[in-house]
Scaffold this motif. Structure first.
Motif, PDB file in Angstrom:
ATOM      1  N   THR A 118      15.690  73.946  44.303  1.00  0.00           N
ATOM      2  CA  THR A 118      16.022  72.523  44.353  1.00  0.00           C
ATOM      3  C   THR A 118      15.332  71.379  43.425  1.00  0.00           C
ATOM      4  O   THR A 118      14.155  71.886  43.462  1.00  0.00           O
ATOM      5  CB  THR A 118      15.995  71.955  45.888  1.00  0.00           C
ATOM      6  N   THR A 146      24.602  67.682  44.721  1.00  0.00           N
ATOM      7  CA  THR A 146      23.262  68.161  45.064  1.00  0.00           C
ATOM      8  C   THR A 146      23.251  69.419  44.873  1.00  0.00           C
ATOM      9  O   THR A 146      22.106  70.297  45.014  1.00  0.00           O
ATOM     10  CB  THR A 146      23.158  67.870  46.890  1.00  0.00           C
ATOM     11  N   LYS A 186      24.236  71.680  47.011  1.00  0.00           N
ATOM     12  CA  LYS A 186      24.161  72.150  48.267  1.00  0.00           C
ATOM     13  C   LYS A 186      25.564  71.594  49.256  1.00  0.00           C
ATOM     14  O   LYS A 186      26.054  70.317  48.954  1.00  0.00           O
ATOM     15  CB  LYS A 186      22.928  71.594  49.106  1.00  0.00           C
ATOM     16  N   LYS A 212      20.181  71.401  41.397  1.00  0.00           N
ATOM     17  CA  LYS A 212      19.561  72.624  41.378  1.00  0.00           C
ATOM     18  C   LYS A 212      19.149  72.828  39.995  1.00  0.00           C
ATOM     19  O   LYS A 212      19.361  72.307  39.086  1.00  0.00           O
ATOM     20  CB  LYS A 212      20.630  73.686  41.830  1.00  0.00           C
ATOM     21  N   GLY A 259      16.366  65.434  47.491  1.00  0.00           N
ATOM     22  CA  GLY A 259      16.678  66.802  46.634  1.00  0.00           C
ATOM     23  C   GLY A 259      17.977  66.116  45.981  1.00  0.00           C
ATOM     24  O   GLY A 259      18.774  65.522  46.447  1.00  0.00           O
ATOM     25  N   GLU A 302      13.704  68.109  43.255  1.00  0.00           N
ATOM     26  CA  GLU A 302      13.121  66.925  44.133  1.00  0.00           C
ATOM     27  C   GLU A 302      12.672  65.968  43.486  1.00  0.00           C
ATOM     28  O   GLU A 302      11.794  66.019  42.525  1.00  0.00           O
ATOM     29  CB  GLU A 302      12.262  67.535  45.149  1.00  0.00           C
TER      30      GLU A 302
END
Length: 232
Positions: A41, A69, A71, A177, A174, A43
């Motif tokens: 991830t 994201t 995710k 990726k 976050g 950040e």
């Protein structure tokens, strides 16, 4: 430990830890130095010149990242009738009313975002001590207490990120990726940073953004040139 040290040495080899990067250059470095077997991830951390103990210095909001994201968020919705059906059709993972409240009271919290219609806040309010500390309490200012259930669910699923300043004046989130393209990482980081800058509270005095850093889950932190961000 030897394996970890070797990996970290490779990740930081030739890296000037004091250098100030542009968001674009930092994104390029992070992607190039990602060497673990999972998708790290990315950040962002921002050190702000605010004291969130004062209401007029609170920084909180949401930002829709242009590339998501990476995710999949699990979304719970408190709603009844047609609005419950709307939530389900929009892709909500859990939809309910008193039954959902009771489930959460039992400790079942398999979700990342909670949305509620205004008429359900009497029920949701009983969960304040459970949802509040986890930052999951629905809030009209964040668009999570709304009659537009479809829009709220779709925004959450598309990559909307909530941010909130912590006691030490730190905001982090976050924003993608390591598998993203460099340009996608840079654009997501910029979107997050700019959203926090625009959310500058009325009570903030002096320098608002003190420091910005980006990092990957297992990689080194890189300092961002604040002046370059503010100038942009």
């Amino acid at each position: 430990m030897a394996k970890l040290a070797k990996r970290m040495k490779k990740a930081t080899d030739g890296l000037d830890r004091e250098k100030l990067y542009t968001i674009e250059d930092a994104s390029k470095e992070l992607k190039a130095r990602s060497s673990v077997k999972f998708d790290e991830t990315i950040e962002v951390s921002m050190n702000l010149g605010v004291d969130p103990r004062h209401a007029d210095q609170m920084v909180r909001g949401v930002v829709s990242l242009p590339h998501g994201t990476g995710k999949t968020l699990r979304v719970a919705v408190f709603a009844r009738g047609p609005k419950a059906e709307e939530a389900t059709a929009a892709g909500a993972d859990i939809v309910g009313a008193e039954d959902l409240m009771e489930d959460i009271q039992k400790g079942n919290m398999n979700f990342d975002r909670v949305i509620a219609t205004p008429d359900m806040m009497g029920v949701v309010g009983r969960l304040g001590k459970v949802l509040g500390p986890k930052g999951l309490m629905p809030n009209p200012k964040l668009g999570t207490v709304t009659m537009d259930v479809k829009g709220a669910v779709e925004a959450a699923k598309a990559g909307q990120v909530e941010y909130r300043v912590e006691k030490a004046g730190i905001v982090h989130g976050g924003v993608g990726k390591a598998s993203f393209k460099e340009e996608q990482i840079a654009e997501n980081v910029s979107a997050f940073v700019n959203a926090v800058i625009k959310a500058k509270p009325s009570g903030a005095k002096g320098a608002y953004v003190k420091k910005i850093a980006v990092s990957s889950t297992m990689g080194p932190g890189l300092k961002i040139d604040v002046a370059s961000v503010e100038a942009g």
